[in-house]
Design a protein around this motif. Sequence first.
Motif, PDB file in Angstrom:
ATOM      1  N   GLY A  34       4.087   6.078  -5.783  1.00 30.26           N
ATOM      2  CA  GLY A  34       2.682   7.088  -5.410  1.00 30.26           C
ATOM      3  C   GLY A  34       1.477   6.474  -5.990  1.00 30.26           C
ATOM      4  N   THR A  35       1.251   5.085  -5.519  1.00 28.99           N
ATOM      5  CA  THR A  35       0.002   4.393  -5.972  1.00 28.99           C
ATOM      6  C   THR A  35      -0.662   3.875  -4.761  1.00 28.99           C
ATOM      7  OG1 THR A  35       1.328   2.313  -6.039  1.00 28.99           O
ATOM      8  CG2 THR A  35       1.251   3.557  -7.718  1.00 28.99           C
ATOM      9  N   PRO A  44       0.813  -1.079   0.165  1.00 32.30           N
ATOM     10  CA  PRO A  44      -0.005  -0.167  -0.039  1.00 32.30           C
ATOM     11  C   PRO A  44       0.980   1.421  -0.184  1.00 32.30           C
ATOM     12  CG  PRO A  44       0.133  -0.971   2.350  1.00 32.30           C
ATOM     13  CD  PRO A  44       0.806  -1.868   1.246  1.00 32.30           C
ATOM     14  N   MET A  45       0.437   2.144  -0.844  1.00 32.19           N
ATOM     15  CA  MET A  45       1.008   3.321  -0.806  1.00 32.19           C
ATOM     16  C   MET A  45       0.089   4.549  -0.760  1.00 32.19           C
ATOM     17  SD  MET A  45       4.116   2.506  -1.073  1.00 32.19           S
ATOM     18  CE  MET A  45       4.818   4.091  -1.095  1.00 32.19           C
ATOM     19  N   THR A  46       0.624   5.620  -0.617  1.00 32.75           N
ATOM     20  CA  THR A  46      -0.031   7.177  -0.399  1.00 32.75           C
ATOM     21  C   THR A  46      -0.307   7.340  -2.058  1.00 32.75           C
ATOM     22  OG1 THR A  46       0.578   7.579   1.643  1.00 32.75           O
ATOM     23  CG2 THR A  46      -0.400   9.370   0.403  1.00 32.75           C
ATOM     24  N   ALA A  47      -1.315   7.718  -2.616  1.00 32.65           N
ATOM     25  CA  ALA A  47      -1.967   8.254  -3.731  1.00 32.65           C
ATOM     26  C   ALA A  47      -0.955   9.794  -3.819  1.00 32.65           C
ATOM     27  CB  ALA A  47      -3.365   8.785  -3.877  1.00 32.65           C
ATOM     28  N   GLN A  48      -0.387   9.599  -4.914  1.00 30.93           N
ATOM     29  CA  GLN A  48       0.323  10.987  -5.321  1.00 30.93           C
ATOM     30  C   GLN A  48       0.207  11.563  -6.825  1.00 30.93           C
ATOM     31  OE1 GLN A  48       4.482  10.264  -5.162  1.00 30.93           O
ATOM     32  NE2 GLN A  48       4.998  12.338  -6.060  1.00 30.93           N
ATOM     33  N   GLY A  97       5.534   0.922  -4.030  1.00 26.38           N
ATOM     34  CA  GLY A  97       4.817  -0.376  -3.770  1.00 26.38           C
ATOM     35  C   GLY A  97       5.777  -1.429  -4.840  1.00 26.38           C
ATOM     36  N   ALA A  98       4.956  -2.523  -4.473  1.00 25.45           N
ATOM     37  CA  ALA A  98       5.771  -3.605  -5.279  1.00 25.45           C
ATOM     38  C   ALA A  98       4.892  -4.653  -5.598  1.00 25.45           C
ATOM     39  CB  ALA A  98       6.981  -4.239  -4.281  1.00 25.45           C
ATOM     40  N   ASP A 146      -1.684  -2.026 -12.209  1.00 26.07           N
ATOM     41  CA  ASP A 146      -2.290  -0.847 -12.716  1.00 26.07           C
ATOM     42  C   ASP A 146      -1.589   0.383 -11.911  1.00 26.07           C
ATOM     43  OD1 ASP A 146      -3.924  -1.815 -14.838  1.00 26.07           O
ATOM     44  OD2 ASP A 146      -5.362  -1.846 -13.743  1.00 26.07           O
ATOM     45  N   VAL A 147      -1.162   1.151 -12.324  1.00 26.30           N
ATOM     46  CA  VAL A 147      -0.326   2.444 -11.298  1.00 26.30           C
ATOM     47  C   VAL A 147      -1.185   3.614 -11.885  1.00 26.30           C
ATOM     48  CG1 VAL A 147       1.615   3.662 -11.192  1.00 26.30           C
ATOM     49  CG2 VAL A 147       1.762   0.809 -11.608  1.00 26.30           C
ATOM     50  N   PRO A 148      -1.684   4.372 -10.987  1.00 24.23           N
ATOM     51  CA  PRO A 148      -2.290   5.929 -11.092  1.00 24.23           C
ATOM     52  C   PRO A 148      -1.272   6.729 -10.981  1.00 24.23           C
ATOM     53  CG  PRO A 148      -2.830   4.992  -8.951  1.00 24.23           C
ATOM     54  CD  PRO A 148      -2.074   3.861  -9.637  1.00 24.23           C
ATOM     55  N   LEU A 149      -1.160   7.512 -12.201  1.00 26.70           N
ATOM     56  CA  LEU A 149      -0.445   8.821 -12.304  1.00 26.70           C
ATOM     57  C   LEU A 149      -1.205   9.863 -13.010  1.00 26.70           C
ATOM     58  CD1 LEU A 149       3.064   7.343 -13.440  1.00 26.70           C
ATOM     59  CD2 LEU A 149       2.624   8.288 -11.288  1.00 26.70           C
ATOM     60  N   ASP A 150      -1.134  11.187 -12.379  1.00 27.15           N
ATOM     61  CA  ASP A 150      -1.884  12.209 -12.860  1.00 27.15           C
ATOM     62  C   ASP A 150      -3.166  11.678 -12.942  1.00 27.15           C
ATOM     63  OD1 ASP A 150       0.335  13.548 -13.307  1.00 27.15           O
ATOM     64  OD2 ASP A 150       0.626  13.358 -15.284  1.00 27.15           O
ATOM     65  N   GLY A 151      -4.104  10.975 -12.048  1.00 30.38           N
ATOM     66  CA  GLY A 151      -5.175  10.787 -12.039  1.00 30.38           C
ATOM     67  C   GLY A 151      -5.669   9.920 -13.219  1.00 30.38           C
TER      68      GLY A 151
END
Length: 325
Positions: free
Chosen positions: A161-162, A48-52, A130-131, A187-192
């Motif tokens: 940042g996920t 788990p990571m904090t969204a960025q 995350g990993a 799946d990796v979220p970046l810039d929404g």
Amino acid sequence: MKTYKWIKSSILFGPLGIMLGLMSILSCDRSPLDTQDTDLEHLAAVEPMTAQALSSNIRKKVMHLNICGNVCWVATHPESGGVDSRGSTSRMTKVLAAIDSYTPHIITFNEICYSQYRAIRSSLIARGYGATYASTTTAGGCDNYDASWGTGFGNAIFFKGTSPASSTYFVLPNATGAEPRHLLYTDVPLDGKTIRVCTTHLSIDAAWRLKQIEYIVDKTSAWIAQGKPVIVTGDFNALPTAPEMGLMYSHSAGTGQFQECDESHNCATPLTFCRGGEYTFNETKKLDYIFFSAVHFGGMEGDAKSRFPNPISDHNTLQGSALWQ
């Protein structure tokens, strides 16, 4: 109808320690190419990571390395640290130094022992990553980590940042009895936006490598058609000009939907970009790639960092970046 097996697991870290989440396998009817070896653990761990959120004008940076974790360090470079099958000696320190120097959003590994993955994971968690990991086989040179994972050997994806996510792999077509080949993705979220990040390590046999790339193209084309940005990294065991690689490239006589990060090096005059790139293997061949879906990304930049005189593997570390289109 082609269906597939989802491999999901999550590991939650809290102030009271480490809690291993329940691993679940959801399966349904699937084609023979989507099956997996039942005698090996092929489970992925997701941190788990904090969204960025990242600004759209910031380059999305990716680092890829075939770490050759099973044999290369001992066999090829014994002078530089000796046995490190658990990743506790100098090689993992060099990997972390390369990551700290480039600060990528995404890092992918091929040929990494599960023990090495575990060794570097805690350091990367502390750096905000995350990993996820999946074994493709076992390898005698890997440390026998524990009763569950043992000498697992395969692919890994780290992502910055996920939020917690699931991880999935497909088993690629291959000759009977040959080393299994997978397409691992998450799946990796970046810039929404959600980017589907994949890594793979393909066969040295050209005929089977063609079938494997066809399979990857089939999957990624469907994702791109759905509007999902896709990044594919890996050791393709082929030169950029190989006929089967034309299925990936969106230019230079290619029929694919991707641009590769390092396509401005080693081009014949007067071309400014091509199916080229700096060498990534033994200073003689480009075998490693970072592909970005061309409809979503542009402004490619790539650099193969030389493994000498301070080598990490028999492959160079490949760094690549792109901007949103």
